[in-house]
Design a protein around this motif. Structure first.
Motif, mmCIF file in Angstrom:
data_model
loop_
_atom_site.group_PDB
_atom_site.id
_atom_site.type_symbol
_atom_site.label_atom_id
_atom_site.label_comp_id
_atom_site.label_asym_id
_atom_site.label_seq_id
_atom_site.Cartn_x
_atom_site.Cartn_y
_atom_site.Cartn_z
ATOM 1 N N ALA A 217 0.819 -1.125 0.059
ATOM 2 C CA ALA A 217 0.122 0.352 0.025
ATOM 3 C C ALA A 217 0.594 1.718 0.287
ATOM 4 N N LEU A 218 1.644 1.591 0.407
ATOM 5 C CA LEU A 218 2.911 2.249 0.818
ATOM 6 C C LEU A 218 3.100 2.338 -0.324
ATOM 7 N N ASP A 219 3.677 1.479 -1.259
ATOM 8 C CA ASP A 219 4.160 1.926 -2.372
ATOM 9 C C ASP A 219 3.986 2.039 -3.226
ATOM 10 N N ARG A 220 1.932 1.605 -3.401
ATOM 11 C CA ARG A 220 1.571 2.394 -3.971
ATOM 12 C C ARG A 220 1.197 3.989 -3.956
ATOM 13 N N ALA A 221 0.741 4.513 -3.008
ATOM 14 C CA ALA A 221 0.862 5.789 -2.835
ATOM 15 C C ALA A 221 2.067 6.177 -3.432
ATOM 16 N N GLU B 204 3.759 5.582 -5.532
ATOM 17 C CA GLU B 204 4.371 6.029 -6.652
ATOM 18 C C GLU B 204 2.875 7.135 -7.485
ATOM 19 N N VAL B 205 1.965 6.811 -6.969
ATOM 20 C CA VAL B 205 1.442 8.003 -7.117
ATOM 21 C C VAL B 205 1.939 9.734 -6.946
ATOM 22 N N LEU B 206 1.631 9.391 -5.326
ATOM 23 C CA LEU B 206 2.606 10.741 -5.458
ATOM 24 C C LEU B 206 3.912 11.056 -6.036
ATOM 25 N N MET B 207 4.598 10.662 -6.594
ATOM 26 C CA MET B 207 6.091 10.603 -7.263
ATOM 27 C C MET B 207 6.096 9.452 -8.313
#
Length: 131
Positions: free
Chosen positions: A96-100, A102-105
């Protein structure tokens, strides 16, 4: 909750202490995970790792002698299940952190201009441009 022992199954105090240390560290790590306390998670995970290494050594030695009572085997299996559940929980949180992130940066898309203004594409050399 410990089940009553059969008369022919005395508990080895070293095995009991080792397993109790693992159970205590698991509980502490579980609380840190629920509280999302990263410093405590790191600390408790390290301590759990040490406790598990000691437990593996003690239980391996005892198993070679055929000396591990059934109640301790059940508790060890339950602790193993808890470790697996915590590992799965951490894997989901990491994904979940990796996906977040990726969305932010998002990664720069090849072919677009970089932050310096130059194109990421390679330049043609040695040719001529004809109109």
């Amino acid at each position: 909750m410990t089940q009553p022992l059969l008369p022919h199954q005395p508990l080895d105090p070293a095995l009991e202490d080792t397993l109790q240390a693992v159970e205590t560290r698991l509980a502490a790590l579980g609380e840190a995970l629920r509280a999302r306390d990263t410093a405590a998670i790191d600390s408790h995970a390290t301590e759990l790792h040490r406790a598990l290494a000691r437990a593996v050594d003690h239980f391996t030695h005892a198993a070679r002698k055929g000396d591990v009572p059934q109640p301790l085997r059940r508790r060890l299996a339950r602790a193993s299940g808890q470790v697996a559940a915590q590992r799965e929980s951490l894997a989901r949180a990491t994904a979940a952190l990796d996906r977040a992130i990726e969305v932010l940066m998002p990664r720069e898309t090849p072919g677009l201009y970089s932050s310096g203004g130059a194109s990421e594409r390679g330049t043609l050399r040695g040719g001529s441009i004809q109109a």
